[in-house]
Design an enzyme around this catalytic site. Sequence first.
Site, mmCIF file in Angstrom:
data_model
loop_
_atom_site.group_PDB
_atom_site.id
_atom_site.type_symbol
_atom_site.label_atom_id
_atom_site.label_comp_id
_atom_site.label_asym_id
_atom_site.label_seq_id
_atom_site.Cartn_x
_atom_site.Cartn_y
_atom_site.Cartn_z
ATOM 1 C CG ASP A 6 30.804 56.803 8.651
ATOM 2 O OD1 ASP A 6 29.684 57.232 9.182
ATOM 3 O OD2 ASP A 6 31.464 56.200 9.554
ATOM 4 C CG LEU A 7 29.815 61.261 1.737
ATOM 5 C CD1 LEU A 7 29.522 60.167 0.352
ATOM 6 C CD2 LEU A 7 28.965 62.349 1.373
ATOM 7 C CG ASP A 8 33.335 60.465 -0.268
ATOM 8 O OD1 ASP A 8 33.014 59.475 -0.919
ATOM 9 O OD2 ASP A 8 33.273 61.658 -0.825
ATOM 10 C CD GLU A 9 35.358 60.666 6.500
ATOM 11 O OE1 GLU A 9 36.320 60.114 7.123
ATOM 12 O OE2 GLU A 9 35.265 61.804 6.033
ATOM 13 C CG ASN A 45 33.549 56.186 -4.332
ATOM 14 O OD1 ASN A 45 33.262 56.373 -5.359
ATOM 15 N ND2 ASN A 45 33.185 57.069 -3.101
#
Length: 290
Positions: A232-235, A196
Amino acid sequence: MGADSGASYVLTFSCVDTVGIVAAVTGLLAERDGFILDSQQYADLDSGRFFMRVEFRGAGPRFPDTLSGVEAAFAPVTQRFQMDARISDASAKPRFVIAVSQGSHCLNDLLHRWSTGNLAIDIVGVVSNHEAQRRLSEWHGVPFHYLPVSDANRAEQEGAILDIMARGGADYLVLARYMQVLSADLSAKLAGRCINIHHSFLPGFKGAKPYHRAHERGVKLIGATAHFVTSDLDEGPIIEQAVERVDHRDSIDELIRTGRDIEAQVLARAVRWVAEQRVLIDGRKTVVFR
């Protein structure tokens, strides 16, 4: 004579750190007439794990003639050290599916690099929840798949993405400004295989219109982060980052333009390094052998 002049191979692995790992790998190559082209290694003293990437080719009659032969030759070493190992043909191009929403900058950059021979991957399809990028994709000769998504059909839509990847033999999915959050199930199925890209600000601005909020706060640095996707979003583990200095004179449009340029460059580097087997996951972070 074994495979010598043409084919080269890449060995990447991680294992529990101990004495003798490098000696075992290089010793085996010497015994089998292997010639090392590039070698990098890293010992994570915190986790106690060892990481290595070796590119090599044959240079004599004892070198195996096939990839399966190379894998068989290394089996005693990988088993001895209980390595999480992969051996690949250095000339093989991994296959990618690209997911995009309405923004074209990252998709356009990847397609251009690929079509001009500057990105050694095969792009087998573009999937999107909008029709906006159909023309760009098909102009490059890449199949475009329109997959609208809502809360009601999310499981079916993500199943269609996996089906497109399977039919195209794709190894990886790239979220090139795909503005949907993947489910925990899909993130798990694509662990270590989904990349991403998103903006990076100091401080961070999540949610809608981040560049407007950054402009209001007068940020001095903007950038981008490419990472592996997790639940985990954007982690997820970070692959690559970059920043550029801005100041009070930059308008919102100028911030957006600068940010898009950085996003495209960072994503392209991340895709290239993953395709070249230069990125190994080390817990919540990565080891990148550039």
